[in-house]
Motif scaffolding. Sequence first.
Motif, PDB file in Angstrom:
ATOM      1  N   PRO A  19       0.534  -1.198   0.258  1.00  0.00           N
ATOM      2  CA  PRO A  19       0.012  -0.576  -0.039  1.00  0.00           C
ATOM      3  C   PRO A  19       1.068   1.193   0.200  1.00  0.00           C
ATOM      4  N   VAL A  20       0.300   2.378  -0.888  1.00  0.00           N
ATOM      5  CA  VAL A  20       0.459   3.620  -0.104  1.00  0.00           C
ATOM      6  C   VAL A  20      -0.080   5.010   0.293  1.00  0.00           C
ATOM      7  N   ASP A  21       0.019   5.254   0.856  1.00  0.00           N
ATOM      8  CA  ASP A  21      -0.882   6.707   1.547  1.00  0.00           C
ATOM      9  C   ASP A  21      -1.238   7.163   0.160  1.00  0.00           C
ATOM     10  N   ARG A  22      -2.403   7.283   0.102  1.00  0.00           N
ATOM     11  CA  ARG A  22      -3.288   7.962  -1.245  1.00  0.00           C
ATOM     12  C   ARG A  22      -3.730   9.085  -1.132  1.00  0.00           C
ATOM     13  N   THR A  23      -3.215   9.707   0.588  1.00  0.00           N
ATOM     14  CA  THR A  23      -3.832  10.975   0.432  1.00  0.00           C
ATOM     15  C   THR A  23      -3.172  12.361  -0.484  1.00  0.00           C
ATOM     16  N   ASP A  24      -2.452  12.541  -1.115  1.00  0.00           N
ATOM     17  CA  ASP A  24      -1.888  12.955  -2.071  1.00  0.00           C
ATOM     18  C   ASP A  24      -0.824  12.220  -3.408  1.00  0.00           C
ATOM     19  N   LEU A  25      -1.220  11.084  -3.210  1.00  0.00           N
ATOM     20  CA  LEU A  25      -0.676   9.801  -4.419  1.00  0.00           C
ATOM     21  C   LEU A  25      -1.851   8.996  -5.106  1.00  0.00           C
ATOM     22  N   SER A  26      -1.940   9.173  -6.450  1.00  0.00           N
ATOM     23  CA  SER A  26      -2.538   8.687  -6.683  1.00  0.00           C
ATOM     24  C   SER A  26      -1.990   7.051  -7.884  1.00  0.00           C
ATOM     25  N   ALA A  31       0.570 -17.151   2.024  1.00  0.00           N
ATOM     26  CA  ALA A  31       1.608 -15.982   2.407  1.00  0.00           C
ATOM     27  C   ALA A  31       0.881 -14.210   2.143  1.00  0.00           C
ATOM     28  N   PRO A  32       0.473 -13.836   2.388  1.00  0.00           N
ATOM     29  CA  PRO A  32       0.568 -12.031   1.730  1.00  0.00           C
ATOM     30  C   PRO A  32       0.965 -12.069   0.500  1.00  0.00           C
ATOM     31  N   GLU A  33       0.264 -11.392  -0.445  1.00  0.00           N
ATOM     32  CA  GLU A  33       0.855 -11.755  -1.957  1.00  0.00           C
ATOM     33  C   GLU A  33       0.752  -9.495  -1.899  1.00  0.00           C
ATOM     34  N   SER A  34       1.726  -9.690  -3.046  1.00  0.00           N
ATOM     35  CA  SER A  34       2.350  -8.163  -3.025  1.00  0.00           C
ATOM     36  C   SER A  34       1.424  -8.047  -4.640  1.00  0.00           C
ATOM     37  N   ARG A  35       0.939  -6.423  -4.340  1.00  0.00           N
ATOM     38  CA  ARG A  35       0.019  -5.677  -5.996  1.00  0.00           C
ATOM     39  C   ARG A  35       1.255  -4.507  -5.908  1.00  0.00           C
ATOM     40  N   VAL A  36       1.751  -4.360  -7.390  1.00  0.00           N
ATOM     41  CA  VAL A  36       2.104  -3.323  -7.841  1.00  0.00           C
ATOM     42  C   VAL A  36       1.621  -1.853  -8.663  1.00  0.00           C
ATOM     43  N   ALA A  37       1.868  -0.845  -8.335  1.00  0.00           N
ATOM     44  CA  ALA A  37       0.640  -0.086  -9.226  1.00  0.00           C
ATOM     45  C   ALA A  37       1.829   1.380  -9.905  1.00  0.00           C
TER      46      ALA A  37
END
Length: 276
Positions: free
Chosen positions: A66-73, A171-177
């Motif tokens: 995850p990334v903080d989407r407060t100011d990032l799309s 296991a948890p998976e990794s998502r790329v964006a």
Amino acid sequence: MTGSEVPLASPTFRLAYVPGVIPGKWVRIWNERLPDVPLTLTTIAAADAADALRAGEADAGFVRLPVDRTDLSAIPLYTETTVVLVPKDHLVAAADEVSVADLADDIVLHPLDDTLDWDGPLPGLPAKQRPATTGDAVELVAAGVGLLVVPQSLARLHHRKDLTYRPVSDAPESRVALSWPEERTTDLVEEFIGIVRGRTVNSSRGRRAAPAQEQPGSSKAKPKPKAKRSDTAGARRKPAAGKSTGRNPRSGGSGGGTGGTGGTKSGRRGRPGRRS
């Protein structure tokens, strides 16, 4: 150009990407569509990617969620399989797939740059010290110190002949964006978004979309008009050259007049006259 005029710098597009991501196919399309706009690539650690975008070090970047989407799309692109990296002679190497529970008796290394978002206790037995990087952890796996759970692309990136990997089912998976600062959604960013999403060069949202209609003065040949019905199906057949029917084409008689009705039209089209 006068001495006071300063030429404008050519635009460039700066693209960052985290280890494991291979941006080659998108870069190739960019170079084909925008050969006059250079694209520069920068590798950046997954933990530092969001801050680098905010600081303006890149126009856009491939990051791990995850990334903080407060100011990032962010546009999620794909999800990776999670694998465990082991020595080739380890028992895990004999299986096609394992679970987190299967790793309970092994030391599992968790580097400080771990990209997996573990919910709850970490799998396996803890090591005495956490490696600083994934690369350091791979070296420890090769030395027989422990195992390493990572996204498959990182296992491939750190490939070694003495190591192998197997999928970890739970296991948890990794998502790329693809991510970029929302307030700096420029035309070039929109162009790259279109490339990543698979839009064609003629897409209406492309910055350099081809015109939908022919421009004035175009050298393209105009399509031929369709033939009118009166010129085709409704036209009467003409007699072949050198032949004469000798009769009205609607009369029932033959060309030689035998058995015909003269110039009088038959009651029904094409019906022969009676024999006398």
